[in-house]
Design a protein around this motif. Sequence first.
Motif, PDB file in Angstrom:
ATOM      1  N   VAL A   1       0.850  -1.184   0.000  1.00 34.40           N
ATOM      2  CA  VAL A   1       0.000   0.000   0.000  1.00 34.40           C
ATOM      3  C   VAL A   1       0.890   1.239   0.000  1.00 34.40           C
ATOM      4  CG1 VAL A   1      -0.140  -0.006   2.531  1.00 34.40           C
ATOM      5  CG2 VAL A   1      -1.903   1.155   1.214  1.00 34.40           C
ATOM      6  N   THR A   2       0.401   2.325  -0.576  1.00 35.41           N
ATOM      7  CA  THR A   2       1.146   3.584  -0.652  1.00 35.41           C
ATOM      8  C   THR A   2       0.286   4.727  -0.134  1.00 35.41           C
ATOM      9  OG1 THR A   2       2.380   2.828  -2.602  1.00 35.41           O
ATOM     10  CG2 THR A   2       2.342   5.191  -2.204  1.00 35.41           C
ATOM     11  N   ILE A   3       0.901   5.630   0.621  1.00 34.42           N
ATOM     12  CA  ILE A   3       0.201   6.837   1.065  1.00 34.42           C
ATOM     13  C   ILE A   3       0.176   7.832  -0.091  1.00 34.42           C
ATOM     14  CG2 ILE A   3       0.211   8.800   2.643  1.00 34.42           C
ATOM     15  CD1 ILE A   3       1.624   7.030   4.686  1.00 34.42           C
ATOM     16  N   SER A   4      -1.010   8.179  -0.558  1.00 38.96           N
ATOM     17  CA  SER A   4      -1.144   9.119  -1.669  1.00 38.96           C
ATOM     18  C   SER A   4      -1.245  10.566  -1.199  1.00 38.96           C
ATOM     19  CB  SER A   4      -2.383   8.774  -2.507  1.00 38.96           C
ATOM     20  OG  SER A   4      -2.233   7.518  -3.136  1.00 38.96           O
ATOM     21  N   ARG A   5      -1.888  10.768  -0.050  1.00 46.04           N
ATOM     22  CA  ARG A   5      -2.141  12.132   0.408  1.00 46.04           C
ATOM     23  C   ARG A   5      -2.372  12.125   1.911  1.00 46.04           C
ATOM     24  NH1 ARG A   5      -4.539  17.025  -2.022  1.00 46.04           N
ATOM     25  NH2 ARG A   5      -5.844  18.110  -0.484  1.00 46.04           N
ATOM     26  N   LEU A   6      -1.897  13.177   2.560  1.00 47.08           N
ATOM     27  CA  LEU A   6      -2.116  13.386   3.985  1.00 47.08           C
ATOM     28  C   LEU A   6      -2.869  14.699   4.175  1.00 47.08           C
ATOM     29  CD1 LEU A   6       1.469  12.484   5.265  1.00 47.08           C
ATOM     30  CD2 LEU A   6      -0.585  11.083   5.589  1.00 47.08           C
ATOM     31  N   ASN A   7      -3.891  14.688   5.019  1.00 44.27           N
ATOM     32  CA  ASN A   7      -4.694  15.889   5.253  1.00 44.27           C
ATOM     33  C   ASN A   7      -4.919  16.125   6.737  1.00 44.27           C
ATOM     34  OD1 ASN A   7      -5.478  16.306   2.394  1.00 44.27           O
ATOM     35  ND2 ASN A   7      -6.666  14.430   2.680  1.00 44.27           N
ATOM     36  N   ARG A   8      -4.965  17.376   7.102  1.00 41.10           N
ATOM     37  CA  ARG A   8      -5.500  17.736   8.408  1.00 41.10           C
ATOM     38  C   ARG A   8      -6.660  18.695   8.175  1.00 41.10           C
ATOM     39  NH1 ARG A   8      -3.255  22.551  11.873  1.00 41.10           N
ATOM     40  NH2 ARG A   8      -2.926  24.114  10.247  1.00 41.10           N
ATOM     41  N   PHE A   9      -7.604  18.676   9.085  1.00 39.47           N
ATOM     42  CA  PHE A   9      -8.777  19.537   9.026  1.00 39.47           C
ATOM     43  C   PHE A   9      -8.796  20.343  10.325  1.00 39.47           C
ATOM     44  CE2 PHE A   9      -9.508  15.861   6.418  1.00 39.47           C
ATOM     45  CZ  PHE A   9     -10.168  16.329   5.285  1.00 39.47           C
ATOM     46  N   PRO A  10      -8.113  21.482  10.353  1.00 39.08           N
ATOM     47  CA  PRO A  10      -7.993  22.233  11.611  1.00 39.08           C
ATOM     48  C   PRO A  10      -9.347  22.614  12.216  1.00 39.08           C
ATOM     49  CG  PRO A  10      -6.495  23.107   9.949  1.00 39.08           C
ATOM     50  CD  PRO A  10      -7.411  22.158   9.246  1.00 39.08           C
TER      51      PRO A  10
ATOM     52  N   ILE B   1      -4.902   6.326   0.822  1.00 46.32           N
ATOM     53  CA  ILE B   1      -3.956   5.292   0.429  1.00 46.32           C
ATOM     54  C   ILE B   1      -4.344   4.712  -0.932  1.00 46.32           C
ATOM     55  CG2 ILE B   1      -3.324   4.679   2.793  1.00 46.32           C
ATOM     56  CD1 ILE B   1      -5.259   2.298   2.578  1.00 46.32           C
ATOM     57  N   ASP B   2      -3.378   4.072  -1.565  1.00 44.14           N
ATOM     58  CA  ASP B   2      -3.590   3.454  -2.859  1.00 44.14           C
ATOM     59  C   ASP B   2      -2.909   2.089  -2.857  1.00 44.14           C
ATOM     60  OD1 ASP B   2      -4.470   3.149  -5.434  1.00 44.14           O
ATOM     61  OD2 ASP B   2      -3.337   4.828  -6.266  1.00 44.14           O
ATOM     62  N   GLY B   3      -3.414   1.176  -3.678  1.00 45.23           N
ATOM     63  CA  GLY B   3      -2.742  -0.099  -3.848  1.00 45.23           C
ATOM     64  C   GLY B   3      -3.476  -1.301  -3.318  1.00 45.23           C
TER      65      GLY B   3
ATOM     66  N   VAL C   1      -8.349   4.294  12.149  1.00 44.01           N
ATOM     67  CA  VAL C   1      -7.187   3.599  12.699  1.00 44.01           C
ATOM     68  C   VAL C   1      -6.703   4.305  13.953  1.00 44.01           C
ATOM     69  CG1 VAL C   1      -6.468   2.852  10.394  1.00 44.01           C
ATOM     70  CG2 VAL C   1      -5.459   4.918  11.377  1.00 44.01           C
ATOM     71  N   GLU C   2      -5.995   3.552  14.778  1.00 45.23           N
ATOM     72  CA  GLU C   2      -5.355   4.083  15.972  1.00 45.23           C
ATOM     73  C   GLU C   2      -3.844   3.952  15.806  1.00 45.23           C
ATOM     74  OE1 GLU C   2      -5.737   3.506  20.773  1.00 45.23           O
ATOM     75  OE2 GLU C   2      -5.658   1.703  19.541  1.00 45.23           O
ATOM     76  N   VAL C   3      -3.106   4.987  16.198  1.00 44.07           N
ATOM     77  CA  VAL C   3      -1.643   4.936  16.140  1.00 44.07           C
ATOM     78  C   VAL C   3      -1.147   4.058  17.283  1.00 44.07           C
ATOM     79  CG1 VAL C   3       0.507   6.246  16.155  1.00 44.07           C
ATOM     80  CG2 VAL C   3      -1.561   7.257  15.146  1.00 44.07           C
ATOM     81  N   GLU C   4      -0.525   2.928  16.939  1.00 42.74           N
ATOM     82  CA  GLU C   4       0.022   2.022  17.954  1.00 42.74           C
ATOM     83  C   GLU C   4       1.474   2.330  18.269  1.00 42.74           C
ATOM     84  OE1 GLU C   4      -0.553  -2.125  17.032  1.00 42.74           O
ATOM     85  OE2 GLU C   4      -2.419  -2.117  18.167  1.00 42.74           O
ATOM     86  N   THR C   5       2.252   2.678  17.257  1.00 43.59           N
ATOM     87  CA  THR C   5       3.654   3.041  17.477  1.00 43.59           C
ATOM     88  C   THR C   5       3.937   4.365  16.800  1.00 43.59           C
ATOM     89  OG1 THR C   5       4.382   1.778  15.534  1.00 43.59           O
ATOM     90  CG2 THR C   5       4.406   0.643  17.659  1.00 43.59           C
ATOM     91  N   SER C   6       4.656   5.237  17.500  1.00 43.44           N
ATOM     92  CA  SER C   6       4.914   6.596  17.025  1.00 43.44           C
ATOM     93  C   SER C   6       5.914   6.613  15.881  1.00 43.44           C
ATOM     94  CB  SER C   6       5.436   7.448  18.176  1.00 43.44           C
ATOM     95  OG  SER C   6       4.558   7.427  19.279  1.00 43.44           O
ATOM     96  N   GLY C   7       5.888   7.707  15.134  1.00 44.85           N
ATOM     97  CA  GLY C   7       6.848   7.888  14.063  1.00 44.85           C
ATOM     98  C   GLY C   7       6.300   8.812  12.996  1.00 44.85           C
ATOM     99  N   GLN C   8       7.121   9.071  12.016  1.00 45.91           N
ATOM    100  CA  GLN C   8       6.733   9.978  10.930  1.00 45.91           C
ATOM    101  C   GLN C   8       6.293   9.195   9.703  1.00 45.91           C
ATOM    102  OE1 GLN C   8       9.763  12.462   8.745  1.00 45.91           O
ATOM    103  NE2 GLN C   8       8.580  14.163   9.586  1.00 45.91           N
ATOM    104  N   ILE C   9       5.225   9.663   9.089  1.00 49.31           N
ATOM    105  CA  ILE C   9       4.806   9.135   7.800  1.00 49.31           C
ATOM    106  C   ILE C   9       4.797  10.284   6.798  1.00 49.31           C
ATOM    107  CG2 ILE C   9       3.461   7.240   8.772  1.00 49.31           C
ATOM    108  CD1 ILE C   9       0.928   8.882   8.273  1.00 49.31           C
ATOM    109  N   ARG C  10       4.843   9.949   5.502  1.00 45.31           N
ATOM    110  CA  ARG C  10       4.897  10.994   4.482  1.00 45.31           C
ATOM    111  C   ARG C  10       4.110  10.573   3.251  1.00 45.31           C
ATOM    112  NH1 ARG C  10       8.238   8.918   0.768  1.00 45.31           N
ATOM    113  NH2 ARG C  10       9.788   7.368   1.461  1.00 45.31           N
ATOM    114  N   ALA C  11       3.669  11.556   2.500  1.00 48.76           N
ATOM    115  CA  ALA C  11       3.001  11.290   1.232  1.00 48.76           C
ATOM    116  C   ALA C  11       3.983  10.620   0.287  1.00 48.76           C
ATOM    117  CB  ALA C  11       2.480  12.590   0.633  1.00 48.76           C
ATOM    118  N   GLY C  12       3.523   9.578  -0.396  1.00 51.23           N
ATOM    119  CA  GLY C  12       4.368   8.826  -1.294  1.00 51.23           C
ATOM    120  C   GLY C  12       5.056   7.636  -0.654  1.00 51.23           C
ATOM    121  N   GLN C  13       4.907   7.484   0.658  1.00 52.07           N
ATOM    122  CA  GLN C  13       5.583   6.391   1.372  1.00 52.07           C
ATOM    123  C   GLN C  13       4.887   5.061   1.125  1.00 52.07           C
ATOM    124  OE1 GLN C  13       5.893   7.108   5.578  1.00 52.07           O
ATOM    125  NE2 GLN C  13       7.098   5.257   5.974  1.00 52.07           N
TER     126      GLN C  13
END
Length: 268
Positions: free
Chosen positions: A6-15, A178-180, A243-255
């Motif tokens: 799977v690939t992250i296509s886009r990340l969004n926040r809605f302030p 996500i895509d894939g 989803v719930e974040v189980e382990t911390s870290g950075q994700i990015r678009a395209g990853q």
Amino acid sequence: MTELPVTISRLNRFPVKGMSAEPMGSVMLQAGEGIPGDRLYGFARYDSGFDPMNPEPLPKERFVVLVKEAALAGLKTRFSPDGEVLEINVHGETHRFDMREPEARSEAARFLHDVLKLSDPEPPVFVSSAPHRFTDVSVVSPQMMNAISVLNLVSVKALGERLGTEVHPGRFRANIEIDGLPPFSELDAVGQVLAFGDVRLRILSRTRRCAATEVNPVTAERDLKVPYLLRKELGHMDMGVYVEVETSGQIRAGQDGALNPQVNQGLF
């Protein structure tokens, strides 16, 4: 079962609840927390009953949101990361409000009341009470208040093919697109894990869709009865997952990452 790429296509926040998505190139996630800066603010209806000193989850109808106000999609908004300046663009004209000032908050609320032609007798009230989040599923539990919404773009495309029309992913206002994955496979993956590097996102539940998805994010018109059509075509009204974040870290678009069905078997 093997893992599915799977690939992250886009990340969004809605302030601000109900207002525009703000795309992100990357985001640092913390275990048990939502997207930083996501839905920490909202315009509560004058009689919502929300108390910033004692925040309690409220139904989304108590806020100015797309489920009742399709015209919201016609506003292009931006809220500065420090929570100071709200920009609302209407017909090419940008209006700026310094939300640190009580009068500016009231002015922004009156502006929304007028431009959206709200039927409420009084303007809404700009509210916040971090770390409280105004997510749709905040009424379910504190865990769900911090859940992150994920949308499989392949599922959206497949729905459009069934309907014979394009379905804009923006209708579903997801944090992570996500895509894939095979179409609709995410709906059967509750309890499984999406893994991106060291980050693990546990799928908590399907996302049941409401009338807000009927609004075309480009035209700001109700032109597709998405919940009805989902039930007609698929037998349910679900699109995407929480989803719930189980382990911390950075994700990015395209990853790139994977859906790991074997996680539940204690292999990770």
